[in-house]
Design a protein around this motif. Structure first.
Motif, PDB file in Angstrom:
ATOM      1  N   PRO A  90       0.818  -1.224   0.000  1.00  0.00           N
ATOM      2  CA  PRO A  90       0.000   0.000   0.000  1.00  0.00           C
ATOM      3  C   PRO A  90       0.848   1.269   0.000  1.00  0.00           C
ATOM      4  O   PRO A  90       0.953   1.979   0.999  1.00  0.00           O
ATOM      5  N   PHE A  91       1.425   1.574  -1.148  1.00  0.00           N
ATOM      6  CA  PHE A  91       2.337   2.719  -1.295  1.00  0.00           C
ATOM      7  C   PHE A  91       1.871   3.551  -2.479  1.00  0.00           C
ATOM      8  O   PHE A  91       1.655   3.014  -3.572  1.00  0.00           O
ATOM      9  N   ASP A  92       1.707   4.866  -2.299  1.00  0.00           N
ATOM     10  CA  ASP A  92       1.319   5.707  -3.434  1.00  0.00           C
ATOM     11  C   ASP A  92       1.944   7.097  -3.384  1.00  0.00           C
ATOM     12  O   ASP A  92       1.468   8.020  -4.048  1.00  0.00           O
ATOM     13  N   THR A  93       3.026   7.252  -2.628  1.00  0.00           N
ATOM     14  CA  THR A  93       3.657   8.567  -2.530  1.00  0.00           C
ATOM     15  C   THR A  93       4.730   8.776  -3.594  1.00  0.00           C
ATOM     16  O   THR A  93       5.562   9.662  -3.471  1.00  0.00           O
ATOM     17  N   ARG A 102      -2.687   3.508  -2.521  1.00  0.00           N
ATOM     18  CA  ARG A 102      -2.405   2.801  -1.265  1.00  0.00           C
ATOM     19  C   ARG A 102      -3.611   1.962  -0.829  1.00  0.00           C
ATOM     20  O   ARG A 102      -3.469   1.032  -0.047  1.00  0.00           O
ATOM     21  N   ASP A 140      -0.697  -7.360   3.834  1.00  0.00           N
ATOM     22  CA  ASP A 140       0.074  -6.244   3.290  1.00  0.00           C
ATOM     23  C   ASP A 140       1.415  -6.089   4.000  1.00  0.00           C
ATOM     24  O   ASP A 140       1.548  -6.394   5.191  1.00  0.00           O
ATOM     25  N   PRO A 145       3.984   5.874   5.203  1.00  0.00           N
ATOM     26  CA  PRO A 145       3.605   6.889   4.215  1.00  0.00           C
ATOM     27  C   PRO A 145       4.409   8.176   4.342  1.00  0.00           C
ATOM     28  O   PRO A 145       4.120   9.146   3.644  1.00  0.00           O
ATOM     29  N   ASN A 148       9.672   7.954   1.644  1.00  0.00           N
ATOM     30  CA  ASN A 148       9.689   7.086   0.468  1.00  0.00           C
ATOM     31  C   ASN A 148      10.882   6.143   0.460  1.00  0.00           C
ATOM     32  O   ASN A 148      10.756   4.966   0.106  1.00  0.00           O
ATOM     33  N   ALA A 151      10.243   3.417   2.861  1.00  0.00           N
ATOM     34  CA  ALA A 151       9.142   2.571   2.388  1.00  0.00           C
ATOM     35  C   ALA A 151       9.615   1.629   1.283  1.00  0.00           C
ATOM     36  O   ALA A 151       9.231   0.452   1.241  1.00  0.00           O
ATOM     37  N   GLY A 199      -0.866  -0.138  -4.694  1.00  0.00           N
ATOM     38  CA  GLY A 199       0.394   0.561  -4.781  1.00  0.00           C
ATOM     39  C   GLY A 199       0.606   1.184  -6.154  1.00  0.00           C
ATOM     40  O   GLY A 199       0.100   0.732  -7.163  1.00  0.00           O
ATOM     41  N   ASP A 200       1.359   2.313  -6.157  1.00  0.00           N
ATOM     42  CA  ASP A 200       1.714   2.884  -7.444  1.00  0.00           C
ATOM     43  C   ASP A 200       2.913   2.133  -8.012  1.00  0.00           C
ATOM     44  O   ASP A 200       3.515   1.283  -7.355  1.00  0.00           O
TER      45      ASP A 200
END
Length: 613
Positions: A90-93, A102, A140, A145, A148, A151, A199-200
């Motif tokens: 769950p990563f989207d930064t 995320r 997960d 968050p 980066n 993460a 996630g991105d």
């Protein structure tokens, strides 16, 4: 006295509660209940509802992918073996437009609820991936968050923890030849597969770093509407080291770090569904340098899904391949919930058909990314599409084991392999007999490289008997120098330049070999005539390090070959440009001569007219 009575009363109450609990054990859902709803049922007792309730209702329990068993892979289930694990990241930064991926893992799991409702049999691929393999949902990875860089490290370590477990199902025998299968991994071990839910797309960089720890550099199939090989200075501006890694640059860094196979005559990394705008054609040039081949999304109108499948299979071959799917490869009409939507994409049906066409490829792991449920419709179109896409990937994985036939090499290759092993073992024995405490690394590397060089020449001569007659890169360099000198002289001489020989369209080819040098240290010492217990552990550790260094030298040798080939191609391109310049100057000289002739003709006419008067 009163204290004893009080203790007795407490004991009686606890006993009554325990007895009451035991009486209702049969009313509870057993932990080992059968997976599919049509196979088992239980009844609710002591209630007004006396009808059967399915044991695995899609609306009951926690939501896992396809209602698979949930295993706390980073906690109490750290010793559980599996063949395929679903893992959320769950990563989207690292996204550039719309955040929200995320929440993708949770959304994809919700969209997959009904995959096993009727059993999970994939009709086009004729397989039920849930039947013969141990497949789990590991939940997960804990991802911060706020940082980066940290993460990305968490994602790499979390994925690596699962990848390096022993799979639940061992490699058996090839279904066609009946021969024993051996692992495809560079470390000589068997590994399970991991399907990551993003996630991105930034998460693919740490995932490939994890994959590299087991398989080395791998081929990649990448479905996306964007290149994701942009230089940091182009995509994001690179205001800091942390900002340089994002969902548009991760493949640039993966190529720089040597995580993916590239630079060969047929690139082993592949883009599909590309349809993004560019900063300029330099983006494609940079993509080429990263080793990718591309198929534009619009090409499906001309070559169809079969043509796309053919290109992918020809590009990847039978090499271990990592599959990365951005949900925005699907048109937003079918999957609107994504961070960077692009119109003009493939339909869900088309992408699923292409994925089924990958049947037989050795997909070692996969991911699906950029699902941002907040932008989805009430009908959950995007999350259902993502789940169905992964169902196709899972089915392809279930049909193809991650192994190769152990004795598939030819007699010549086997001979060279044994020769190489013999030289290394002989050196080891001679050093061992002399009592030296350290294996001289320089001598060992020289012997190894000598055997590798002779083996390569031998295999090349077998495959290309006329190789000695082929033009060499040296001749191209000399030809370029001579033509450059002629071009310089012609720039000061208006005479017609002499005709130059044509440049071959194909650059000189380098000798290739199918020699398999991925043997392990255990294979090298397997023929030694003494007990392994006699080996000093420190010496064995040193030798293992030497062997690891030799394998790294092999990778460097492959990179040098790729660079040499790229240099030959650049020289050929320079020669073509030189020819174009010479041709342009020749045309200009002819035009000037024609102008001079025409002006002289006009003067003669004027003089003739004057004489007439």
């Amino acid at each position: 006295m009163m204290l004893n009575v009080f203790k007795t009363l407490i004991f009686a109450v606890l006993f009554a509660v325990a007895s009451s609990h035991e009486d209702h054990d049969e009313d509870q859902i057993p932990l080992g209940y059968i997976k599919y709803p049509y196979q088992a049922s239980y009844r609710l007792k002591d209630t007004a509802m006396q009808f059967p309730v399915t044991a695995d209702s899609i609306f009951s329990g926690i939501t896992t992918f396809a209602k698979l068993p949930w295993v706390q892979c980073f906690g109490s289930g750290k010793d559980v073996s599996f063949d395929i694990a679903f893992l959320g990241a769950p990563f989207d930064t690292g996204t550039s437009y719309r955040p929200g991926a995320r929440f993708g893992p949770a959304g994809i799991r919700a969209g997959s609820r009904r995959l096993t409702l009727y059993g999970g049999y994939n009709v086009p691929l004729a397989v039920n991936p849930f039947e013969n393999l141990t497949i789990v949902d590991c939940g997960d990875i804990p991802v911060t968050p706020y940082d980066n860089a940290f993460a990305i490290k968490q994602i790499e370590e979390g994925h690596k923890t699962l990848l390096h477990r022993t799979p639940a199902t061992k490699l058996g025998r090839d279904s066609v030849s009946g021969e024993e299968l051996v692992t495809l991994a560079a470390d000589g071990k068997e590994h399970p597969r991991v399907i990551t839910l993003g996630g991105d797309h930034t998460i693919v960089l740490p995932l490939l770093r994890s994959i590299h720890s087991a398989y080395g550099a791998v081929s990649v199939i990448h479905f996306d509407s964007h290149l994701d090989t942009w230089k940091p200075s182009v995509f994001g501006g690179a205001p800091s080291a942390q900002a340089e890694i994002n969902h548009g640059t991760y493949f640039y860094w993966a190529s720089k770090e040597g995580l993916i196979k590239n630079g060969s005559s047929i690139a082993s990394v592949f883009h599909g569904a590309i349809r993004t705008t560019l900063s300029g054609l330099a983006d494609y040039e940079n993509d080429d340098k990263s080793g990718f081949q591309r198929i534009e999304a619009r090409e499906i109108d001309t070559i169809g899904t079969d043509g796309i499948i053919k290109k992918i299979r020809e590009t990847v071959g039978d090499k271990p391949v990592y599959l990365s799917i951005d949900i925005d490869s699907i048109d937003p009409a079918f999957a609107p919930a994504t961070g960077t939507p692009e119109t003009g994409g493939w339909s869900t049906r088309e992408l699923r058909a292409i994925l089924r066409g990958l049947d037989g490829l050795k997909i070692i792991s996969a991911d699906i990314v950029e699902v941002a449920p907040a932008y989805d419709t009430n009908a959950e179109l995007t999350t259902m599409a993502a789940a169905d896409v992964l169902f196709e990937v899972l089915s392809v994985m279930a049909k193809t084991p991650l192994g190769k036939v152990a004795n598939s090499s030819s007699a010549e290759e086997a001979f060279l392999h044994n020769l190489l092993s013999f030289r290394v073992v002989s050196l080891f024995l001679s050093v061992r007999e002399t009592g030296l405490s350290v294996w001289p690394p320089i001598i060992s590397v020289l012997f190894w490289l000598l055997a590798l060089f002779r083996s390569t020449l031998y295999m090349s001569s077998r495959e290309n008997p006329g190789m000695d007659d082929a033009p060499q890169p040296r001749s191209s360099i000399e030809s370029r120098r001579s033509r450059m000198s002629r071009m310089t002289s012609n720039s000061f001489n208006m005479e017609q330049p002499e005709e130059t020989p044509s440049v071959p369209a194909v650059p000189p080819s380098l000798p290739e070999t199918k020699l398999d040098l991925s043997f392990s240290f255990d294979q090298i010492i397997s023929d030694m005539k003494f007990d392994e217990a006699d080996i000093d552990p420190k010496k064995k550790e040193q030798m293992e390090k030497r062997q690891s260094n030799v394998m790294r030298l092999t990778e460097e040798n492959e990179k040098l070959n790729a660079e040499l080939k790229a240099m030959s191609e650049r020289l050929a391109a320079a020669e073509r440009r030189t020819q174009a310049i010479l041709a342009a100057r020749e045309r200009k000289a002819k035009q000037q001569l024609e102008q001079i002739n025409s002006s002289e003709g006009g003067q003669h006419q004027q003089q003739a007219s004057a004489h007439a008067f």
